[in-house]
Scaffold this active site. Structure first.
Site, PDB file in Angstrom:
ATOM      1  N   HIS A  19      43.928  36.146  31.598  1.00  0.00           N
ATOM      2  CA  HIS A  19      45.004  36.111  32.590  1.00  0.00           C
ATOM      3  C   HIS A  19      46.377  36.343  31.974  1.00  0.00           C
ATOM      4  O   HIS A  19      47.290  36.801  32.668  1.00  0.00           O
ATOM      5  CB  HIS A  19      44.936  34.809  33.376  1.00  0.00           C
ATOM      6  N   ASP A 164      35.348  41.697  34.795  1.00  0.00           N
ATOM      7  CA  ASP A 164      34.998  40.521  33.992  1.00  0.00           C
ATOM      8  C   ASP A 164      33.725  39.870  34.526  1.00  0.00           C
ATOM      9  O   ASP A 164      33.741  38.757  35.019  1.00  0.00           O
ATOM     10  CB  ASP A 164      36.159  39.519  33.937  1.00  0.00           C
TER      11      ASP A 164
END
EC number: 2.1.1.266
Length: 284
Positions: A19, A164
């Site tokens: 992130h 992901d």
């Protein structure tokens, strides 16, 4: 894959790295007036309670985001990412962790498009509810890998792709590689972000070299690879040692931003004396 719930791992060291990269890429893409599209192939539920029974089972966030949350001396890129986590916790206490769709919701402008894919039925319903009022957004329960053909090239021309998967199924490694090739064939300047777990598995150790070869052949602006190693394998050789991000067509600012943050991440998130990082790039 359908049984996988990211809530067990929300806010761990891998989320921090993933992130941080996502935040920097979206900040960079938002600097230009023209809108762009973000495609999130494994979007999850959007946000997670770190006080809930899933997150509390192993409390992985305690060795991840919790080690950064109250620090006042973070480098600017890390401080920016942490400001988004804090915005997701309006009472100031770390109770919730924002997944990639929530980070996107903070950073995308109304003119930017979001395409989020999530196969798990419960997480899909939560995500659809969370994003229902956001303009230019579609939440789908289709397979994100198979959607690349429909999403690229994007009507906005500018696009970022985040992949992901859980990698609990070994075929995910091959699917990621195929998806990178397909994305770059369809739109060679797409910013492709691929997260992977650092494991003592052949598929994991070979993945980065294969991604580099594919990007060398097709990415207009080269690639960047970052890996954060925080732990040792157990006595049987099992366990996640860390994780990495491979970015095709990275923003030119990303390398220096990560270089500023990685020493502190090793210091704060490392679980043994040998914790380390790798940061490398190839420019075109």
């Amino acid at each position: 894959m359908l049984a996988y719930r990211h809530a067990f791992h929300a806010g761990n060291h891998a989320d921090v790295l993933k992130h941080l990269v996502l935040t920097r890429v979206l900040r960079y893409m938002g600097e230009k007036d023209k809108p762009y599209t973000l495609i999130d192939t494994h979007a999850g539920a959007g946000g997670y309670s770190v006080e809930g029974r899933y997150a509390q089972k192993n409390a992985e966030y305690g060795e991840g985001v919790a080690r950064l949350y109250d620090r006042k001396d973070l480098p600017a890129p890390l401080a920016d990412y942490m400001s988004l986590v804090k915005a997701f916790n309006p009472d100031g206490q770390l109770r919730q962790y924002p997944g990639s769709p929530a980070i996107a919701n903070f950073l995308l402008r109304e003119t930017d498009r979001l395409r989020a894919y999530e196969l798990h039925s419960t997480d899909h319903r939560i995500l659809a509810s969370y994003l229902e009022s956001r303009p230019n957004t579609q939440v789908s329960d289709r397979d994100g890998f198979s959607a690349i053909k429909a999403e690229l090239p994007s009507p906005t021309r500018r696009a970022a792709l985040l992949m992901d998967p859980s990698y609990e199924i070994k075929t995910d490694y091959a699917k990621v590689l195929t998806a990178l090739r397909e994305a770059l064939e369809r739109a060679a300047d797409t910013v492709v972000m691929i997260w992977y777990p650092q494991l003592q598995l052949l598929e994991s150790t070979q993945l980065v070299q294969r991604l580099k070869a594919s990007a060398d052949a097709a990415a207009k602006k080269g690639w960047l690879h970052v890996r954060l190693t925080v732990a040792q394998a157990d006595e049987r050789g099992f366990g996640m040692l860390g994780s990495g991000m491979f970015i095709a067509n990275p923003p030119f600012t990303l390398h220096d931003e990560l270089a500023e943050c990685l020493p502190l991440l090793v210091e704060r998130l490392g679980q043994y004396d040998g914790a380390n990082y790798v940061l490398e790039q190839k420019t075109v």
